[in-house]
Enzyme design. Structure first.
Site, PDB file in Angstrom:
ATOM      1  N   SER A 142      10.782 -34.267 -31.696  1.00 44.17           N
ATOM      2  CA  SER A 142      11.600 -35.453 -31.408  1.00 44.17           C
ATOM      3  C   SER A 142      11.216 -36.599 -32.342  1.00 44.17           C
ATOM      4  O   SER A 142      10.039 -36.954 -32.458  1.00 44.17           O
ATOM      5  CB  SER A 142      11.410 -35.886 -29.952  1.00 44.17           C
ATOM      6  OG  SER A 142      11.952 -34.917 -29.086  1.00 44.17           O
ATOM      7  N   ASN A 161      13.632 -29.341 -20.039  1.00 42.00           N
ATOM      8  CA  ASN A 161      12.373 -29.797 -20.631  1.00 42.00           C
ATOM      9  C   ASN A 161      11.249 -29.410 -19.655  1.00 42.00           C
ATOM     10  O   ASN A 161      11.500 -28.737 -18.649  1.00 42.00           O
ATOM     11  CB  ASN A 161      12.425 -31.314 -20.870  1.00 42.00           C
ATOM     12  CG  ASN A 161      11.485 -31.782 -21.978  1.00 42.00           C
ATOM     13  OD1 ASN A 161      10.345 -31.324 -22.063  1.00 42.00           O
ATOM     14  ND2 ASN A 161      11.947 -32.680 -22.817  1.00 42.00           N
ATOM     15  N   THR A 162      10.047 -29.832 -19.930  1.00 42.40           N
ATOM     16  CA  THR A 162       8.908 -29.425 -19.100  1.00 42.40           C
ATOM     17  C   THR A 162       8.936 -30.100 -17.720  1.00 42.40           C
ATOM     18  O   THR A 162       9.583 -31.122 -17.517  1.00 42.40           O
ATOM     19  CB  THR A 162       7.585 -29.775 -19.808  1.00 42.40           C
ATOM     20  OG1 THR A 162       7.630 -31.152 -20.208  1.00 42.40           O
ATOM     21  CG2 THR A 162       7.384 -28.915 -21.040  1.00 42.40           C
ATOM     22  N   GLY A 175       2.656 -37.029 -26.322  1.00 42.89           N
ATOM     23  CA  GLY A 175       2.965 -38.447 -26.508  1.00 42.89           C
ATOM     24  C   GLY A 175       3.963 -38.712 -27.613  1.00 42.89           C
ATOM     25  O   GLY A 175       3.910 -39.743 -28.280  1.00 42.89           O
ATOM     26  N   LEU A 176       4.878 -37.777 -27.829  1.00 40.78           N
ATOM     27  CA  LEU A 176       5.975 -37.909 -28.797  1.00 40.78           C
ATOM     28  C   LEU A 176       5.517 -38.226 -30.223  1.00 40.78           C
ATOM     29  O   LEU A 176       6.074 -39.106 -30.894  1.00 40.78           O
ATOM     30  CB  LEU A 176       6.978 -38.981 -28.315  1.00 40.78           C
ATOM     31  CG  LEU A 176       7.539 -38.750 -26.918  1.00 40.78           C
ATOM     32  CD1 LEU A 176       6.951 -39.755 -25.938  1.00 40.78           C
ATOM     33  CD2 LEU A 176       9.043 -38.841 -26.910  1.00 40.78           C
ATOM     34  N   ALA A 233       0.747 -33.207 -22.955  1.00 39.53           N
ATOM     35  CA  ALA A 233       1.175 -34.606 -23.045  1.00 39.53           C
ATOM     36  C   ALA A 233       0.824 -35.028 -24.459  1.00 39.53           C
ATOM     37  O   ALA A 233      -0.239 -35.608 -24.707  1.00 39.53           O
ATOM     38  CB  ALA A 233       0.495 -35.477 -22.005  1.00 39.53           C
ATOM     39  N   CYS A 243      11.545 -36.313 -21.697  1.00 39.30           N
ATOM     40  CA  CYS A 243      10.093 -36.134 -21.782  1.00 39.30           C
ATOM     41  C   CYS A 243       9.471 -36.585 -20.460  1.00 39.30           C
ATOM     42  O   CYS A 243       9.663 -37.723 -20.037  1.00 39.30           O
ATOM     43  CB  CYS A 243       9.504 -36.920 -22.943  1.00 39.30           C
ATOM     44  SG  CYS A 243       7.721 -36.649 -23.086  1.00 39.30           S
ATOM     45  N   THR A 281       6.704 -22.289 -25.926  1.00 37.18           N
ATOM     46  CA  THR A 281       5.326 -21.942 -25.574  1.00 37.18           C
ATOM     47  C   THR A 281       4.970 -20.521 -25.999  1.00 37.18           C
ATOM     48  O   THR A 281       3.862 -20.274 -26.483  1.00 37.18           O
ATOM     49  CB  THR A 281       5.129 -22.115 -24.049  1.00 37.18           C
ATOM     50  OG1 THR A 281       5.450 -23.472 -23.731  1.00 37.18           O
ATOM     51  CG2 THR A 281       3.716 -21.813 -23.625  1.00 37.18           C
ATOM     52  N   GLY A 334      10.042 -20.949 -20.388  1.00 36.48           N
ATOM     53  CA  GLY A 334       9.304 -19.728 -20.080  1.00 36.48           C
ATOM     54  C   GLY A 334       9.833 -18.452 -20.692  1.00 36.48           C
ATOM     55  O   GLY A 334       9.534 -17.363 -20.193  1.00 36.48           O
TER      56      GLY A 334
HETATM   57  O1  RRO Z   1       5.647 -35.135 -27.097  1.00 33.35           O
HETATM   58  C1  RRO Z   1       5.527 -34.810 -25.903  1.00 33.35           C
HETATM   59  O2  RRO Z   1       4.521 -35.093 -25.234  1.00 33.35           O
HETATM   60  C2  RRO Z   1       6.583 -34.076 -25.184  1.00 33.35           C
HETATM   61  C3  RRO Z   1       7.939 -34.294 -25.360  1.00 33.35           C
HETATM   62 BR1  RRO Z   1       8.613 -35.457 -26.651  1.00 33.35          BR
HETATM   63  C4  RRO Z   1       8.883 -33.624 -24.543  1.00 33.35           C
HETATM   64  O3  RRO Z   1      10.099 -33.794 -24.619  1.00 33.35           O
HETATM   65  N1  RRO Z   1       8.394 -32.762 -23.619  1.00 33.35           N
HETATM   66  C5  RRO Z   1       7.078 -32.522 -23.456  1.00 33.35           C
HETATM   67  O4  RRO Z   1       6.697 -31.719 -22.601  1.00 33.35           O
HETATM   68  N2  RRO Z   1       6.175 -33.189 -24.253  1.00 33.35           N
END
Ligand code: RRO
Length: 296
Positions: free
Chosen positions: A41, A182-183, A67-68, A65, A121, A256, A234
């Site tokens: 992203s 997303n997660t 953090g983009l 995590a 996210c 993953t 998954g």
């Molecule tokens: O970068 C991340 O921590 C992150 C993002 Br941008 C997302 O969309 N989903 C995720 O699980 N981690």
């Protein structure tokens, strides 16, 4: 095949955040026969991300995590210029509001096959807030659509009471497809050190543990919206791909599993999927929604 205007050789895409970072990796992903890649992203300004630890393994999955982290739009456009692949590149973007999404869409759409709006996210408060609010989702999607001339995909969070409401809002805003999921919000605690394992405390769970959550999201969305759905969560085997397609997905994204195995895992899954298709005398599109359509 054509999914929401993206021409792909097969339905196996690499999901955002794992490998889609550099021109060199795009080439390796294409060599592994992925249908398309989604990039990390990208934001307007560079972002360093969170301190380590940013990833931890748990039973049947991984919590992250990050953090983009990303180099920002200017540096990423230069990286896209170095790409030599013919496989579609989908650029994932995130902003704080619809203006930032529109600016990113305007800057990046000349350099990619499609845009994926990260509205999901789980540990970026502002982004999660956008993705949980149907009105904001509709506005952000509309702004990105108006600012770009490539297909716009909306990536949704499972961290909502009813994902179909968000999917309908994205469709109303003009999204060409929905990516789900997303997660899932998660955390882990080190019981010996008595503190959370990740520096950010909370994170997002991915991997086999969330596959049934993703399949359910795709199933519910397929009953509510008319635009294509790209299933995520998954996926590690050809059977997982078929399950998502049967639930109503037109394509899937893997993340993953590629970290757990290697990039060539895509090739193995594609070869096995092709054998399955040959045995059923159906092409990839023919598998889409087979089970879902029996439960109108
Ligand atoms: O970068 C991340 O921590 C992150 C993002 Br941008 C997302 O969309 N989903 C995720 O699980 N981690």
């Amino acid at each position: 095949m054509d999914v929401a205007g993206i021409r792909m050789d097969n339905p196996l895409m690499v999901c955002s955040g794992v490998l889609g970072i550099s021109a060199g990796l795009f080439s390796r992903i294409e060599a592994a026969h992925a249908g398309a890649v989604v990039t990390k992203s990208i934001s307007l300004v560079p972002n360093k991300g969170y301190d380590n630890p940013t990833v931890t393994g748990v039973a049947s999955g991984v919590i992250n995590a990050m953090g983009l982290p990303n180099p920002g739009v200017d540096a990423f456009i230069e990286e896209l210029g170095r790409s030599e692949v013919s496989m579609p590149i989908v650029v994932s973007i995130y902003g704080n509001d619809e203006g930032e999404f529109a600016e990113l869409a305007r800057r990046l759409s000349p350099h990619c096959s499609a845009l994926e709006l990260n509205l999901s996210c789980p540990h970026a408060g502002g982004l999660l807030a956008i993705g949980q609010d149907p009105n904001l989702v509709e506005r952000v999607v509309r702004a990105a659509k108006e600012a770009s001339n490539v297909p716009v995909l909306a990536k949704l969070t499972p961290n909502v009471a009813d994902i179909t409401k968000i999917g309908l809002a994205a469709q109303e805003g003009g999204a060409d497809a929905i990516c789900a999921i997303n997660t899932v919000k998660a955390m882990a605690i080190d019981i010996y050190q008595k503190h959370p394992i990740l520096s950010n405390i909370g994170g997002g769970l991915s991997g086999p543990a969330i596959k049934p959550i993703g399949v359910r999201a795709v199933w519910d969305l397929a009953g509510a919206i008319d635009i294509p759905i790209i299933g995520i969560g998954g996926i590690a085997s050809w059977e997982d791909v078929v399950e998502y397609l049967y639930a109503g997905a037109s394509a899937v994204q893997m993340g993953t599993a590629l970290g757990m195995y290697d990039i060539d895992h895509i090739t193995r899954i594609k070869d096995e999927l092709d054998i399955f298709c040959a045995s059923t005398e159906l092409d990839y599109e023919g598998l889409c929604g087979i089970v879902r359509k029996r439960y109108p």
